[in-house]
Design a protein around this motif. Structure first.
Motif, PDB file in Angstrom:
ATOM      1  N   GLU A  25       0.837  -1.209   0.000  1.00 48.10           N
ATOM      2  CA  GLU A  25       0.000   0.000   0.000  1.00 48.10           C
ATOM      3  C   GLU A  25       0.866   1.251   0.000  1.00 48.10           C
ATOM      4  O   GLU A  25       0.561   2.247  -0.659  1.00 48.10           O
ATOM      5  CB  GLU A  25      -0.917  -0.017   1.230  1.00 48.10           C
ATOM      6  CG  GLU A  25      -2.019   1.019   1.204  1.00 48.10           C
ATOM      7  CD  GLU A  25      -3.067   0.752   0.134  1.00 48.10           C
ATOM      8  OE1 GLU A  25      -3.728   1.731  -0.266  1.00 48.10           O
ATOM      9  OE2 GLU A  25      -3.230  -0.396  -0.302  1.00 48.10           O
ATOM     10  N   SER A  26       1.967   1.199   0.729  1.00 47.61           N
ATOM     11  CA  SER A  26       2.900   2.321   0.784  1.00 47.61           C
ATOM     12  C   SER A  26       3.523   2.582  -0.580  1.00 47.61           C
ATOM     13  O   SER A  26       3.672   3.739  -1.002  1.00 47.61           O
ATOM     14  CB  SER A  26       3.984   2.036   1.823  1.00 47.61           C
ATOM     15  OG  SER A  26       4.835   3.134   1.972  1.00 47.61           O
ATOM     16  N   ASN A  29       1.057   4.356  -2.840  1.00 49.21           N
ATOM     17  CA  ASN A  29       0.696   5.727  -2.465  1.00 49.21           C
ATOM     18  C   ASN A  29       1.866   6.694  -2.318  1.00 49.21           C
ATOM     19  O   ASN A  29       1.645   7.873  -2.055  1.00 49.21           O
ATOM     20  CB  ASN A  29      -0.098   5.711  -1.152  1.00 49.21           C
ATOM     21  CG  ASN A  29      -1.439   5.024  -1.305  1.00 49.21           C
ATOM     22  OD1 ASN A  29      -2.122   5.204  -2.307  1.00 49.21           O
ATOM     23  ND2 ASN A  29      -1.818   4.216  -0.329  1.00 49.21           N
ATOM     24  N   ASN A  30       3.098   6.202  -2.480  1.00 53.65           N
ATOM     25  CA  ASN A  30       4.267   7.068  -2.296  1.00 53.65           C
ATOM     26  C   ASN A  30       5.261   6.887  -3.428  1.00 53.65           C
ATOM     27  O   ASN A  30       5.220   5.891  -4.147  1.00 53.65           O
ATOM     28  CB  ASN A  30       4.942   6.762  -0.956  1.00 53.65           C
ATOM     29  CG  ASN A  30       4.030   7.072   0.217  1.00 53.65           C
ATOM     30  OD1 ASN A  30       3.878   8.215   0.611  1.00 53.65           O
ATOM     31  ND2 ASN A  30       3.392   6.044   0.772  1.00 53.65           N
TER      32      ASN A  30
END
Length: 197
Positions: A25-26, A29-30
């Motif tokens: 997920e990181s 989103n980054n």
């Protein structure tokens, strides 16, 4: 590039645990994510799943794979062939993870044939604008200069996933590229770090 809504979920053959899901997920989103952990913790599996998500949903048009050209033990010496043939043995572990994470080997092979998934030696990164997704495997074997060269190629649309384990350092440096990355992450909150168990 417009994000594509998939009709069906992407079916992966390897399930991620909660720590790996958080790391994935990181990545989504980054722009810069570091995944550390010991051998077998699923660092590369997590990275390739996230990268495939981005590719299949058309959030990126390519997945680049790079690894330091560092051999464990004695060197094999000169390797014949064109650049792709010389570099393939170094990125083979990441390609194996692509095949094992996603059941449709033919689809992965088509993306490789179409150059949507390709190896990219760090030596040639200078001057390249990174608009897509770059997986940097075994980042503990990089040095500070190589880390800076990679990070400064990142555009607002690109993503870099660093994987590595300080305990598997094959360069015998006391301060590796991964140490440098972790220090950067301490100073820059936008660089996300996940340590897998």
């Amino acid at each position: 590039m417009a994000k594509r809504e998939l009709k069906n979920p992407i079916n992966y053959t390897i399930s991620l645990d909660e720590f790996q899901k958080d790391a994935k997920e990181s990545i989504i989103n980054n722009q810069i994510t570091i995944i550390t952990g010991r051998a077998g913790s699923g660092k590369t599996s997590c990275a390739v799943q996230a990268a495939l998500d981005l590719l299949f949903k058309k959030e990126v048009s390519k997945i680049y794979i790079t690894r330091p050209i560092v051999e464990v033990g004695a060197s094999l010496g000169f390797m014949p062939g064109v650049l792709e043939e010389k570099y393939n043995p170094y990125i083979e572990p990441v390609l194996e993870n692509l095949y094992s994470c996603y059941g449709d080997k033919d689809k992965i092979n088509k993306h490789i044939a179409d150059k949507d998934i390709q190896g990219y030696p760090i030596a040639f990164i200078r001057g390249k604008n990174l608009n897509d997704c770059l997986i940097v495997d075994e980042s503990q074997n990089l040095n500070e200069l190589e880390i800076r060269a990679l990070c400064t190629r990142l555009t607002p649309n690109g993503k870099i996933i660093f994987t590595g384990d300080i305990e598997q350092n094959d360069t015998y440096r006391s301060y590796t590229g991964l140490h440098y990355l972790m220090d950067m992450a301490n100073a820059i909150p936008e660089i996300k770090v996940h340590k897998l168990k």
